[in-house]
Motif scaffolding. Structure first.
Motif, mmCIF file in Angstrom:
data_model
loop_
_atom_site.group_PDB
_atom_site.id
_atom_site.type_symbol
_atom_site.label_atom_id
_atom_site.label_comp_id
_atom_site.label_asym_id
_atom_site.label_seq_id
_atom_site.Cartn_x
_atom_site.Cartn_y
_atom_site.Cartn_z
ATOM 1 N N PHE A 1 0.858 -1.190 0.000
ATOM 2 C CA PHE A 1 0.000 0.000 0.000
ATOM 3 C C PHE A 1 0.889 1.233 0.000
ATOM 4 N N GLU A 2 0.580 2.188 -0.881
ATOM 5 C CA GLU A 2 1.382 3.410 -0.918
ATOM 6 C C GLU A 2 1.218 4.205 0.369
ATOM 7 N N LYS A 3 -0.028 4.258 0.863
ATOM 8 C CA LYS A 3 -0.321 4.991 2.108
ATOM 9 C C LYS A 3 -1.268 4.160 2.955
ATOM 10 N N PHE A 4 -1.253 4.432 4.243
ATOM 11 C CA PHE A 4 -2.186 3.753 5.136
ATOM 12 C C PHE A 4 -3.601 4.261 4.866
ATOM 13 N N ASP A 5 -4.514 3.334 4.621
ATOM 14 C CA ASP A 5 -5.912 3.666 4.339
ATOM 15 C C ASP A 5 -6.764 2.627 5.069
ATOM 16 N N ALA A 6 -7.283 2.998 6.234
ATOM 17 C CA ALA A 6 -7.967 2.044 7.119
ATOM 18 C C ALA A 6 -9.099 1.305 6.411
ATOM 19 N N LYS A 7 -9.879 2.043 5.622
ATOM 20 C CA LYS A 7 -11.044 1.443 4.959
ATOM 21 C C LYS A 7 -10.614 0.377 3.942
ATOM 22 N N THR B 1 -0.140 1.087 17.019
ATOM 23 C CA THR B 1 -1.405 1.268 17.740
ATOM 24 C C THR B 1 -2.361 2.234 17.045
ATOM 25 N N ALA B 2 -1.827 3.371 16.558
ATOM 26 C CA ALA B 2 -2.697 4.371 15.921
ATOM 27 C C ALA B 2 -3.387 3.791 14.684
ATOM 28 N N MET B 3 -2.672 2.963 13.906
ATOM 29 C CA MET B 3 -3.253 2.327 12.717
ATOM 30 C C MET B 3 -4.365 1.367 13.121
ATOM 31 N N LEU B 4 -4.082 0.531 14.129
ATOM 32 C CA LEU B 4 -5.065 -0.456 14.580
ATOM 33 C C LEU B 4 -6.323 0.239 15.091
ATOM 34 N N SER B 5 -6.145 1.313 15.821
ATOM 35 C CA SER B 5 -7.272 2.081 16.358
ATOM 36 C C SER B 5 -8.165 2.599 15.221
ATOM 37 N N ASP B 6 -7.541 3.163 14.178
ATOM 38 C CA ASP B 6 -8.298 3.662 13.021
ATOM 39 C C ASP B 6 -9.022 2.527 12.298
ATOM 40 N N GLU C 1 -13.226 1.943 11.683
ATOM 41 C CA GLU C 1 -13.811 1.784 10.339
ATOM 42 C C GLU C 1 -14.453 0.402 10.125
ATOM 43 N N LEU C 2 -14.121 -0.548 11.001
ATOM 44 C CA LEU C 2 -14.508 -1.946 10.766
ATOM 45 C C LEU C 2 -16.012 -2.160 10.969
ATOM 46 N N THR C 3 -16.661 -2.705 9.957
ATOM 47 C CA THR C 3 -18.101 -2.976 10.071
ATOM 48 C C THR C 3 -18.369 -4.475 10.135
ATOM 49 N N GLY C 4 -17.615 -5.265 9.356
ATOM 50 C CA GLY C 4 -17.814 -6.719 9.353
ATOM 51 C C GLY C 4 -16.777 -7.427 10.187
ATOM 52 N N PRO D 1 -8.477 -1.275 26.424
ATOM 53 C CA PRO D 1 -9.748 -1.269 25.684
ATOM 54 C C PRO D 1 -9.573 -1.701 24.221
ATOM 55 N N LEU D 2 -8.446 -1.330 23.638
ATOM 56 C CA LEU D 2 -8.164 -1.684 22.244
ATOM 57 C C LEU D 2 -7.991 -3.200 22.105
#
Length: 481
Positions: A216-222, A240-245, A249-252, A271-272
């Protein structure tokens, strides 16, 4: 003693599994045979530009296939890749290039202006390698030979160039495989920068394991969540910041094929981790550094909550000990640990003693040998004979609902020698009394900051690391009475 040689990794991989997918980027993919051909084309162009075995070459480029071809091409020539953090200023980059005695800087179109601002070092665009004479790669890699250089962000003074050998990268990949297992259908998603050891080590594992990398060129949570839900990937490296994002965004649910979330960059908040457990996300917390060629200690998911805050146990070829009775400096050893810093004999003398590397971090081992990382040694506050770790106070402050981020440093005090001062960013005005009362519930009295200062932003370096020494300087300049 004979030098340890291995067959040229990429050449060997293209020979062993030529038709296996090596790299996926957006909608394109390359087999190992195609990756090897692209690499030889790049090596031919770089060699024709004057790059020779033993040269240090700066690489200033984004997460793109061309960057990977360039990394492998330098290995074919026997040149050393100096991976440059693209978030740095041209001045900081130039300093690293001169410090390493680099012969060239290789850049992509996105970094053309920054590369142009650096004088005195020959620059080469890696946007499009022209067809040139067929290139003959070297047959073997010498394990003791430098492969890459990465400058550590340097919490004190100038950054230092960490020498990473072929042997360091090989044993790092080996230690990770012995820990996580190796599946023939593994795909590792790389959204961390290739100029960091976390990204570079994925590229090394790819060719050693014969494993597909989804770049991936950039981090994109979706988009990353989609890849994990679709079953496109089995492993991902995150902080951690990536996982939090991603969780926001996670729906499924992630596909059952997804088997490992490798989490670095400090312990994750409870909590995470609980959220991950509820969603059946297999999180492996890790501790590692540029000097250990990626992770050296990893916590398996079954201990994520029972050993909360622990980084785990060392990888199979590695060892960890504490320089002290209960808590003290973390010392590590293993074949993935750097031979030393480039052109820094004094730092090497301090850091390497009796076969152990002194990390500069403070930690403790519990009775079962699990490592807990407490803080950076350079940031330790000693107040009235008590050791105070700024990270512990920062963690408490950021758990207060209105505080967005916090940085703590020691400031001089007549009575105690030094006391903690907290700088924080908040989404509303807060009183010192309110924060002191909150901290008093969670911290020993001597750890409660003597001063609370609200600021618009905290000083950070290009790797987003908090610069506590700048907070100390700010205190001296603006608040000391």
């Amino acid at each position: 003693m004979n030098e340890m040689n291995m067959p040229n990794w990429l050449k060997q991989r293209a020979f062993l599994t030529p038709d296996r997918t090596a790299l996926v980027f957006e909608k394109r993919s390359w087999t190992f045979a195609q990756l090897y051909r692209n690499t030889l084309k790049a090596a031919s162009a770089l060699s024709a530009s004057g790059i020779q075995k033993g040269d240090f070459c700066g690489v200033l480029a984004s997460n793109k296939p061309e960057t990977i071809f360039t990394i492998y091409a330098l290995q074919q020539i026997g040149a050393i890749a100096l991976m440059l953090n693209s978030r740095l200023t041209a001045e900081e980059i130039e300093w690293q290039l001169l410090d390493a005695g680099a012969s060239h800087i290789l850049f992509d179109p996105f970094h053309e202006r920054k590369a142009a601002a650096i004088s005195g070092i020959r620059s080469i665009s890696i946007a499009d390698f022209p067809d040139g004479k067929p290139f003959t790669p070297r047959e073997t890699f010498v394990l003791d030979e430098p492969c890459s250089i990465m400058y550590t962000s340097g919490t004190t003074g100038r950054p230092k160039g960490v020498i990473q050998t072929y042997g360091n990268h090989y044993t790092s990949a080996e230690g990770s495989a012995l820990n996580l297992g190796l599946h023939t259908d593994d795909t590792w998603l790389c959204a961390v920068p290739l100029f960091h050891i976390s990204g570079y080590s994925i590229v090394m594992k790819s060719v050693i394991y014969g494993m597909e990398v989804c770049l991936f060129e950039k981090f994109d949570a979706k988009r990353i969540n989609e890849s994990l839900e679709n079953g496109d990937v089995t492993i991902i490296s995150v902080v951690t910041a990536m996982l939090s994002d991603m969780l926001k965004e996670l729906t499924g649910n992630y596909s059952p094929r997804f088997r490992c979330m490798l989490l670095g960059g400090g312990p994750a908040p409870l909590p995470l981790l609980e959220q991950c457990r509820q969603k059946d996300i297999p999180v492996y917390q890790t501790y590692g550094m540029t000097e250990t060629s990626s992770q050296i200690v990893t916590l398996a998911p079954e201990y994520a909550l029972t050993k909360l805050g622990s980084a785990g146990k060392p990888l199979f070829p590695c060892a960890v000990k504490i320089d002290g009775e209960e808590e003290g400096e973390i010392l590590v050893s293993g074949p993935n640990v750097t031979q030393g810093y480039l052109n820094r004999p004094e730092a090497n003398e301090q850091s390497f003693q009796n076969g152990w590397f002194h990390t500069g971090d403070i930690g403790r081992l519990d009775s079962e040998g699990f490592l807990y990382v407490l803080d950076r040694r350079s940031d330790l506050i000693i107040s009235g004979g008590e050791n105070i770790y700024p990270a512990e106070i920062e963690s408490v402050l950021t758990s207060f609902e209105a505080v967005l981020e916090a940085g703590v440093t020691g400031v001089p005090d007549e009575k105690w020698g030094s006391v903690p001062a907290a700088f924080y960013v908040a989404d509303r005005p807060l009183s010192s009394e309110e924060l002191a009362a909150f901290c008093s519930e969670k911290l020993a009295r001597y750890k409660v900051p003597a001063y609370f200062i609200q600021v618009d932003k905290l000083p950070r370096n290009a790797s987003n690391k908090l610069l506590r020494r700048e907070l100390a300087a700010k205190w001296r300049d603006e608040y000391a009475h």
